[in-house]
Design an enzyme around this catalytic site. Structure first.
Site, PDB file in Angstrom:
ATOM      1  N   CYS A  63       0.840  -1.087  -0.022  1.00  0.00           N
ATOM      2  CA  CYS A  63       0.090   0.051  -0.005  1.00  0.00           C
ATOM      3  C   CYS A  63       0.908   1.359   0.125  1.00  0.00           C
ATOM      4  O   CYS A  63       0.939   2.081  -1.060  1.00  0.00           O
ATOM      5  CB  CYS A  63      -0.819   0.096   1.228  1.00  0.00           C
ATOM      6  SG  CYS A  63      -1.911   1.454   1.254  1.00  0.00           S
ATOM      7  N   ASP A 264      -3.700   0.487  -6.412  1.00  0.00           N
ATOM      8  CA  ASP A 264      -2.458   0.366  -5.811  1.00  0.00           C
ATOM      9  C   ASP A 264      -1.471  -0.826  -5.675  1.00  0.00           C
ATOM     10  O   ASP A 264      -0.341  -0.552  -5.723  1.00  0.00           O
ATOM     11  CB  ASP A 264      -2.286   1.283  -4.602  1.00  0.00           C
ATOM     12  CG  ASP A 264      -2.960   0.467  -3.618  1.00  0.00           C
ATOM     13  OD1 ASP A 264      -3.557  -0.281  -3.806  1.00  0.00           O
ATOM     14  OD2 ASP A 264      -2.857   0.779  -2.460  1.00  0.00           O
ATOM     15  N   ASN A 265      -2.234  -1.869  -5.761  1.00  0.00           N
ATOM     16  CA  ASN A 265      -1.424  -3.019  -5.373  1.00  0.00           C
ATOM     17  C   ASN A 265      -2.150  -4.374  -5.660  1.00  0.00           C
ATOM     18  O   ASN A 265      -3.275  -4.010  -6.321  1.00  0.00           O
ATOM     19  CB  ASN A 265      -0.674  -3.281  -4.070  1.00  0.00           C
ATOM     20  CG  ASN A 265      -1.689  -3.326  -2.952  1.00  0.00           C
ATOM     21  OD1 ASN A 265      -2.351  -4.143  -2.685  1.00  0.00           O
ATOM     22  ND2 ASN A 265      -1.465  -2.261  -2.151  1.00  0.00           N
TER      23      ASN A 265
END
Ligand SMILES: *[C@@H]1O[C@H](CO)[C@@H](O)[C@H](O)[C@H]1NC(C)=O
Ligand SMILES: *[C@@H]1O[C@H](CO)[C@@H](O)[C@H](O)[C@H]1NC(C)=O
Ligand SMILES: *[C@@H]1O[C@H](CO)[C@@H](O)[C@H](O)[C@H]1NC(C)=O
Length: 493
Positions: A63, A264-265
């Site tokens: 994150c 984001d991931n």
């Protein structure tokens, strides 16, 4: 497939376009705003106005490190956000980093953030308007979509960053709302209500929609219930994205706002988040520019990464990246590129890089990767250590199932054993085209030696270019005097 000059050429291209944009005098320029949405998609309306990047990747699957790369254009090892920012983890970007919000603020652009921030220190990431977990509950700012609305009108051009917290796992921190916080705000007793969201429930046969995506990377079986649990927070986020876009359009900004949508991931499953396999790195990426309508609704195969977001937004505002150094050495260069040129003709971009060092403060496991065309090469520098497991993934039903099965001597039902998940080869080379789930490591196959060597050289070059302090790991030490070089350790690696 190997195009070593890929990055340089596209930079030239980006700067040419920038030159064109700067030609209009400030007074004559059209107003330009940016809306950057971080979450995951059900986004038909937006995709019809966007170029859809099918090959988009994060540059780190964690994150805070990932958000720091979005907002600086620098990989985690270069901007200093090695791991999670909050609490005892306490990771921060270096004080000297010139982040996107800082550069925009200096250019008199109104900056705002709504939702999860999770980066620091404050002075490196200044926002004029901030409605984040730093001053509110993350459930309210990141999951209550009623709170995710455009802030008040402003005369100046704006950059608004909207970050949803859905569908992050919830089991470790707020278990009362369900594994993915799918119950939060659903109107049941004790769950509260979100006025703008009607929760949608899925029967197991409707859930096939995503099971193909999941099974592609995660053959580990998921219960129907769990699948439904992931989908429900997704509908909450979709509704939220719809609301924000509607507000943008209602406020009359549809023709002067660049809208970028990504995440984001990786998905929080084995091989996903905290890993640099495809399932940890793949992201949605929609770029909607009202000034580039030629390719609206088209799919691009270009390889793009979250490192490209900062250059794209600077390009949109016709702002140069400043010349400065973090190490006292040569000036920093962004290795991402503006995506605006890709909105005109299809570019031939086939390379992305990624870099991971930690997630939680205890989870040191440095990895670097290059993904070029059909091949992904991973360098697991500390491959003799067991791969570390994070707290919320540990308590997830999926990982508990892996542990239980392993402990009782049953097969995992996945293509990896727990031991294989923990202990990796130093170099992992996958042919994504013939082996999309990344099961066959080709690094030791002599037939692939030239591919391995070429990718390894390019990866090392990128590490030097981005001032990676891990560039000599694990078999040498980086000595910076008289000039940076790797000094061998003779440690048998
Ligand atoms: C979400 O925000 C709205 C508006 O402030 C509020 O009325 C509602 O109670 C909140 N929902 C939850 C579940 O906290
Ligand atoms: C935006 O541009 C389109 C196409 O030119 C036009 O139909 C629409 O009315 C414009 N919207 C606004 C808010 O100006
Ligand atoms: C794993 O085993 C523990 C202890 O026997 C049990 O409480 C738990 O429910 C099991 N979890 C799964 C996902 O099977």
């Amino acid at each position: 497939f190997l195009e070593a000059n890929d990055t340089k050429m596209s930079f030239l291209f980006a700067w040419t376009l920038l030159g064109l944009l700067v030609c209009c005098d400030v007074g004559e320029c059209r107003r330009r705003n940016v809306l950057l949405i971080i979450g995951t998609p059900h986004l038909r309306a937006l995709s019809e106005r966007s170029v859809i990047f099918k090959n988009a990747f994060t540059s780190v699957s964690s994150c805070s490190p990932s958000r720091s790369t979005i907002l600086t254009g620098l990989p985690q090892h270069q901007n200093g956000m090695y791991g999670l920012h909050q609490g005892v983890h306490h990771f921060n970007s270096f004080d000297g980093v010139r982040s996107l919000p800082l550069l925009l603020k200096q250019a008199n652009i109104h900056t705002g953030i709504i939702g999860k921030k999770h980066v620091g220190p404050g002075p490196v990431y200044p926002f004029d308007f901030a409605y984040t977990e730093e001053t509110n509950s993350v459930l309210q700012v990141g999951r209550n979509i009623t709170k995710i609305k455009l802030p008040t009108e402003e005369e100046r051009p704006f950059f608004l960053y909207v970050a949803f917290h859905d569908p992050h796992r919830c089991g470790h921190s707020q278990p009362q709302y369900g594994v993915f916080c799918e119950k939060f705000g659903n109107g049941e007793s004790g769950m509260g209500r979100i006025p703008d969201w009607k929760p949608k429930y899925y029967s197991p046969d409707q859930v096939k929609v995503i099971s193909s995506y999941l099974t592609r990377y995660h053959t580990l079986s998921l219960t129907h219930l769990q699948r439904g649990r992931i989908l429900r927070p997704n509908t909450r986020r979709s509704a939220g994205i719809g609301l924000v876009l509607q507000e943008l359009w209602d406020a009359g900004f549809e023709n002067d706002t660049l809208v970028i949508y990504s995440s984001d991931n990786g998905i929080p499953f084995p091989n996903g988040r905290t890993n640099l396999y495809g399932s940890g790195m793949k992201e949605p990426m929609l770029v909607s520019s009202p000034e580039h309508r030629q390719r609206w609704g088209q799919v691009s195969q270009a390889y793009v990464s979250l490192l490209d977001i900062t250059p794209t937004i600077l390009d949109w505002f016709s702002l140069p990246y400043p010349s400065y150094s973090l190490s006292g050495g040569r000036p920093i260069e962004l290795t991402g590129r503006s995506l605006l040129p890709a909105l005109i003709p299809e570019p031939s971009w086939v390379t992305v890089y990624a870099s991971q060092s930690l997630h939680e403060v205890t989870m040191f496991y440095p990895m670097r990767t290059i993904h070029q065309g059909r091949y992904r090469l991973l360098h697991n520098m500390h491959y003799r250590m067991p791969f570390p497991i994070d707290q919320d993934f540990y308590v997830s039903p999926t990982f508990q199932d892996l542990l239980n099965r392993t402990q009782s001597g049953q097969p995992t039902g996945w293509f990896k054993t727990l031991n294989e998940y923990y202990y990796r080869e130093r170099w992992e080379l996958f042919d994504i085209q013939s082996d999309p789930t990344e099961r066959r490591n080709l690094a030791g196959d002599p037939a692939y030696a030239p591919v391995l060597e070429s990718l390894r050289d390019q990866l090392l070059k990128w590490q030097w270019q981005t001032e990676d302090l891990w560039v000599c790991e694990p078999d040498a030490v980086l000595e910076t005097k008289p000039e940076p070089q790797c000094r061998l350790l003779y440690n048998g690696l």
